[in-house]
Design a protein around this motif. Structure first.
Motif, PDB file in Angstrom:
ATOM      1  N   VAL A 104       0.857  -1.179   0.000  1.00 58.45           N
ATOM      2  CA  VAL A 104       0.000   0.000   0.000  1.00 58.45           C
ATOM      3  C   VAL A 104       0.896   1.233   0.000  1.00 58.45           C
ATOM      4  O   VAL A 104       1.820   1.334   0.804  1.00 58.45           O
ATOM      5  CB  VAL A 104      -0.926   0.018   1.236  1.00 58.45           C
ATOM      6  CG1 VAL A 104      -1.792   1.264   1.252  1.00 58.45           C
ATOM      7  CG2 VAL A 104      -1.782  -1.240   1.268  1.00 58.45           C
ATOM      8  N   MET A 105       0.611   2.164  -0.922  1.00 61.05           N
ATOM      9  CA  MET A 105       1.418   3.384  -1.038  1.00 61.05           C
ATOM     10  C   MET A 105       0.498   4.600  -1.035  1.00 61.05           C
ATOM     11  O   MET A 105      -0.496   4.631  -1.754  1.00 61.05           O
ATOM     12  CB  MET A 105       2.233   3.355  -2.327  1.00 61.05           C
ATOM     13  CG  MET A 105       3.246   2.236  -2.367  1.00 61.05           C
ATOM     14  SD  MET A 105       3.990   2.027  -3.984  1.00 61.05           S
ATOM     15  CE  MET A 105       2.679   1.172  -4.837  1.00 61.05           C
ATOM     16  N   LEU A 106       0.833   5.582  -0.238  1.00 56.98           N
ATOM     17  CA  LEU A 106       0.095   6.834  -0.166  1.00 56.98           C
ATOM     18  C   LEU A 106       1.072   7.955  -0.472  1.00 56.98           C
ATOM     19  O   LEU A 106       2.176   8.000   0.090  1.00 56.98           O
ATOM     20  CB  LEU A 106      -0.502   7.016   1.229  1.00 56.98           C
ATOM     21  CG  LEU A 106      -1.247   8.319   1.490  1.00 56.98           C
ATOM     22  CD1 LEU A 106      -2.503   8.403   0.625  1.00 56.98           C
ATOM     23  CD2 LEU A 106      -1.610   8.443   2.969  1.00 56.98           C
ATOM     24  N   SER A 107       0.680   8.845  -1.380  1.00 55.88           N
ATOM     25  CA  SER A 107       1.565   9.952  -1.721  1.00 55.88           C
ATOM     26  C   SER A 107       0.748  11.212  -2.009  1.00 55.88           C
ATOM     27  O   SER A 107      -0.443  11.138  -2.319  1.00 55.88           O
ATOM     28  CB  SER A 107       2.434   9.618  -2.939  1.00 55.88           C
ATOM     29  OG  SER A 107       1.644   9.504  -4.101  1.00 55.88           O
ATOM     30  N   THR A 108       1.408  12.336  -1.882  1.00 60.22           N
ATOM     31  CA  THR A 108       0.793  13.630  -2.182  1.00 60.22           C
ATOM     32  C   THR A 108       1.781  14.440  -2.984  1.00 60.22           C
ATOM     33  O   THR A 108       2.978  14.448  -2.703  1.00 60.22           O
ATOM     34  CB  THR A 108       0.459  14.393  -0.879  1.00 60.22           C
ATOM     35  OG1 THR A 108      -0.395  13.595  -0.082  1.00 60.22           O
ATOM     36  CG2 THR A 108      -0.221  15.710  -1.182  1.00 60.22           C
ATOM     37  N   SER A 109       1.287  15.129  -3.987  1.00 61.43           N
ATOM     38  CA  SER A 109       2.133  16.061  -4.733  1.00 61.43           C
ATOM     39  C   SER A 109       1.427  17.401  -4.801  1.00 61.43           C
ATOM     40  O   SER A 109       0.203  17.466  -4.896  1.00 61.43           O
ATOM     41  CB  SER A 109       2.432  15.521  -6.133  1.00 61.43           C
ATOM     42  OG  SER A 109       1.261  15.350  -6.874  1.00 61.43           O
ATOM     43  N   PHE A 110       2.214  18.438  -4.711  1.00 61.91           N
ATOM     44  CA  PHE A 110       1.641  19.783  -4.734  1.00 61.91           C
ATOM     45  C   PHE A 110       2.658  20.778  -5.250  1.00 61.91           C
ATOM     46  O   PHE A 110       3.870  20.525  -5.238  1.00 61.91           O
ATOM     47  CB  PHE A 110       1.137  20.198  -3.354  1.00 61.91           C
ATOM     48  CG  PHE A 110       2.175  20.099  -2.273  1.00 61.91           C
ATOM     49  CD1 PHE A 110       2.967  21.189  -1.948  1.00 61.91           C
ATOM     50  CD2 PHE A 110       2.363  18.911  -1.591  1.00 61.91           C
ATOM     51  CE1 PHE A 110       3.932  21.106  -0.953  1.00 61.91           C
ATOM     52  CE2 PHE A 110       3.317  18.814  -0.592  1.00 61.91           C
ATOM     53  CZ  PHE A 110       4.094  19.911  -0.283  1.00 61.91           C
ATOM     54  N   ASN A 111       2.163  21.886  -5.736  1.00 63.71           N
ATOM     55  CA  ASN A 111       3.005  22.992  -6.209  1.00 63.71           C
ATOM     56  C   ASN A 111       2.869  24.134  -5.215  1.00 63.71           C
ATOM     57  O   ASN A 111       1.813  24.327  -4.615  1.00 63.71           O
ATOM     58  CB  ASN A 111       2.568  23.464  -7.588  1.00 63.71           C
ATOM     59  CG  ASN A 111       2.752  22.396  -8.643  1.00 63.71           C
ATOM     60  OD1 ASN A 111       3.696  21.641  -8.595  1.00 63.71           O
ATOM     61  ND2 ASN A 111       1.823  22.342  -9.578  1.00 63.71           N
ATOM     62  N   PHE A 112       3.935  24.901  -5.075  1.00 63.94           N
ATOM     63  CA  PHE A 112       3.850  26.070  -4.200  1.00 63.94           C
ATOM     64  C   PHE A 112       4.637  27.215  -4.779  1.00 63.94           C
ATOM     65  O   PHE A 112       5.339  27.088  -5.715  1.00 63.94           O
ATOM     66  CB  PHE A 112       4.316  25.751  -2.769  1.00 63.94           C
ATOM     67  CG  PHE A 112       5.639  25.101  -2.682  1.00 63.94           C
ATOM     68  CD1 PHE A 112       6.797  25.847  -2.537  1.00 63.94           C
ATOM     69  CD2 PHE A 112       5.753  23.713  -2.729  1.00 63.94           C
ATOM     70  CE1 PHE A 112       8.030  25.225  -2.452  1.00 63.94           C
ATOM     71  CE2 PHE A 112       6.978  23.087  -2.634  1.00 63.94           C
ATOM     72  CZ  PHE A 112       8.126  23.856  -2.482  1.00 63.94           C
TER      73      PHE A 112
END
Length: 112
Positions: A104-112
């Protein structure tokens, strides 16, 4: 002597099928699915020893939304080998490895 035999670790038939579906009732939510299948492959040049065929199912979801200052944020949850299938993989060098367990893999990507 080995003329006409299958190559080591290369199955005669492979299938990889995947797809994504953007759910219409919740903007930004996508479900993902992938099926991987390998037919029987051989681990020696004489094609005497073989590894049985195997299949693996991978599922996931992705949710994209706007964060602060309308910058996109994407959260992903993926499950590889959903049914925790145990099988052997054969390499082209004749080496065997056991399949990876359910992951199980959980990830988040975001720009700032």
């Amino acid at each position: 002597l080995n003329q006409g035999n299958y190559a080591i670790g290369i199955p005669p038939f492979q299938l990889v099928a995947g797809g994504e579906w953007d759910l219409p009732f919740l903007k930004g939510l996508t479900v993902l699915g992938r099926l991987v299948y390998d037919s029987t492959s051989y681990i020696d040049q004489m094609n005497v020893q073989q590894v049985p065929d195997w299949a693996q199912v991978n599922l996931g979801v992705r949710y994209a939304f706007e964060g602060i200052n309308k910058k996109p944020i994407i959260v992903r949850l993926n499950v590889d080998n959903v049914f925790n299938a145990n099988y052997w993989n054969a390499s082209s060098f004749g080496q065997l490895s056991l399949s990876s367990p359910r992951t199980v893999m959980l990830s988040t990507s975001f720009n700032f």
